[in-house]
Design a protein around this motif. Structure first.
Motif, mmCIF file in Angstrom:
data_model
loop_
_atom_site.group_PDB
_atom_site.id
_atom_site.type_symbol
_atom_site.label_atom_id
_atom_site.label_comp_id
_atom_site.label_asym_id
_atom_site.label_seq_id
_atom_site.Cartn_x
_atom_site.Cartn_y
_atom_site.Cartn_z
ATOM 1 N N CYS A 113 94.866 60.785 76.268
ATOM 2 C CA CYS A 113 95.046 62.218 75.997
ATOM 3 C C CYS A 113 94.235 63.037 76.988
ATOM 4 O O CYS A 113 93.031 62.826 77.134
ATOM 5 C CB CYS A 113 94.601 62.528 74.573
ATOM 6 N N ARG A 171 85.766 65.077 64.708
ATOM 7 C CA ARG A 171 85.364 64.116 65.744
ATOM 8 C C ARG A 171 83.973 63.595 65.393
ATOM 9 O O ARG A 171 82.991 64.347 65.463
ATOM 10 C CB ARG A 171 85.380 64.799 67.111
ATOM 11 N N CYS A 195 89.898 67.307 73.726
ATOM 12 C CA CYS A 195 89.185 66.062 74.057
ATOM 13 C C CYS A 195 88.183 66.304 75.185
ATOM 14 O O CYS A 195 87.066 65.764 75.169
ATOM 15 C CB CYS A 195 90.167 64.968 74.473
ATOM 16 N N CYS A 210 94.008 66.400 76.755
ATOM 17 C CA CYS A 210 93.956 67.762 76.202
ATOM 18 C C CYS A 210 92.583 68.413 76.366
ATOM 19 O O CYS A 210 91.565 67.752 76.552
ATOM 20 C CB CYS A 210 94.406 67.773 74.740
HETATM 21 ZN ZN ZN Z 1 93.154 65.144 73.224
#
Ligand code: ZN
Length: 169
Positions: free
Chosen positions: A3, A59, A8, A5
């Motif tokens: 990922c 997270r 992240c 993004c």
């Molecule tokens: Zn991500």
């Protein structure tokens, strides 16, 4: 799945050692497991969590070495994404298998040779939703080391980040 993004990436920056957790294009390699398959043998008092955006995913990381441990959605969702960089063992590559999807390429730095989908490809949605459905039917969202019975995270999330404030841009 890898990922790219911004969520992240902001998380890696928050942890404080981006190069350790991101590839050179800002991607995070994540291996999906069920919460029921995760057990903390010791050190669970070091568990912390943060939501990069309001209402974003939880997270979880360790407060001692700020290592990302797992990304989760809620107590009801049978999903925990573990950064593959924290997974160790013999034949790790064989055990984890190949990366199946590269997603959220809109936020990648430069041009990853993996040609990620700008957002989520249909294939990646099928992979994720298939995993969720199968494990929801199995009830593998529980037991979870991340959420209490009332649905709240076992530790209160750190104050929400604002990626737009980042000096990294
Ligand atoms: Zn991500």
């Amino acid at each position: 799945m890898v990922c790219y993004c911004d969520d992240c990436q902001a998380y890696a920056a928050y942890l404080g050692d981006e190069d350790k957790w991101l590839d050179e294009w800002g991607g995070t390699d994540i291996f999906q497991v069920t919460p029921a398959s995760i057990t903390f043998l010791k050190g669970s008092d070091k568990l912390r969590c943060v939501r990069v955006k309001p209402g974003g995913i939880f997270r979880f990381y360790s407060s001692c070495c700020r290592t990302p441990l797992a990304n989760t959605v809620s107590r009801k969702m049978p999903f925990a994404g573990i950064p593959s960089r924290i997974i160790h063992g013999n034949d790790k590559e064989a055990a984890l298998g190949p990366v199946r999807c590269y997603v959220m390429g809109t936020y990648a730095k430069g041009q990853p040779p993996t040609h990620p989908h700008p957002k989520f490809s249909l294939k990646s949605l099928v992979v994720v939703l298939g995993f969720m459905l199968k494990n929801k039917l199995k009830g593998a969202n529980l037991p979870t080391p991340f959420f209490r019975d009332d649905g709240k995270a076992v530790v209160a999330p750190d104050p929400t980040l604002n990626p737009d404030n980042s000096a990294r841009q």
